[in-house]
Design a protein around this motif. Sequence first.
Motif, short mmCIF file in Angstrom:
data_model
loop_
_atom_site.label_atom_id
_atom_site.label_comp_id
_atom_site.label_asym_id
_atom_site.label_seq_id
_atom_site.Cartn_x
_atom_site.Cartn_y
_atom_site.Cartn_z
N GLN A 41 -5.45 0.57 5.64
CA GLN A 41 -5.69 -0.08 4.34
C GLN A 41 -5.09 -1.49 4.31
OE1 GLN A 41 -4.62 3.01 4.86
NE2 GLN A 41 -5.64 4.46 3.47
N ARG A 87 -1.41 -4.22 -5.20
CA ARG A 87 -1.62 -3.31 -4.09
C ARG A 87 -2.95 -3.62 -3.43
NH1 ARG A 87 -4.74 1.11 -6.25
NH2 ARG A 87 -4.97 0.82 -8.50
N TYR A 98 0.87 -1.17 0.00
CA TYR A 98 0.00 0.00 0.00
C TYR A 98 0.90 1.22 0.00
CZ TYR A 98 -2.89 3.86 1.35
OH TYR A 98 -3.50 5.09 1.36
#
Length: 200
Positions: A87, A37, A9
């Motif tokens: 994330q 990602r 990320y």
Amino acid sequence: MTKVLVLYYSSYGHLEQMADAVAEGARGAGAEVDIRRVAETAPAEVIAAAHFKTDTAHPVIESPDQLADYDAIIVGAPTRFGRMPAQMAAFWDTTGGLWAKGALIGKVGGAFTSTASQHGGQETTLFSIITNLLHHGLTIVGLDYGFQGQMKMDEIVGGSPYGATTMAAGDGSRQPHPEELEGARYQGRRIAALAAKLAA
């Protein structure tokens, strides 16, 4: 052929550059490498206001089940208060099914990170990533001292025995140093080489 996943990320592109370098190193060891990602979870207005980098050549990983397809998984994420960002954590929170099946046991793993400053939580962030990998049964490979570039004292460079690192500065203006990118390549090579030996 050994299959390696570089999963990252990146908000501003520093970890994207490091991911490319890790992948380059793994390919240098003869591995087939995919770079993916994790999905962005920040609201669009936050992304715009913070000027996140939104253009990238790497696709978002489609499903956590894809992790089982690889011999090695190398994870990169920046720090958020000394740990991986939401994330990346959100992605790993979806891997319970893999954990229940032991699907990642015996694979090789590693971590790399970026911080704003020299003392901005690099090692604790690496440990927050490594902890997830250990719970899944991966064998961890860091950035060993065979890579002497992390020992430099004449200038500030990243690097830790726990994984490759870079520093971005508080405003994101500092780009990865050539020595930091070389450390990422070294770690990628080491992980890919070990994964190949274990698969032999």
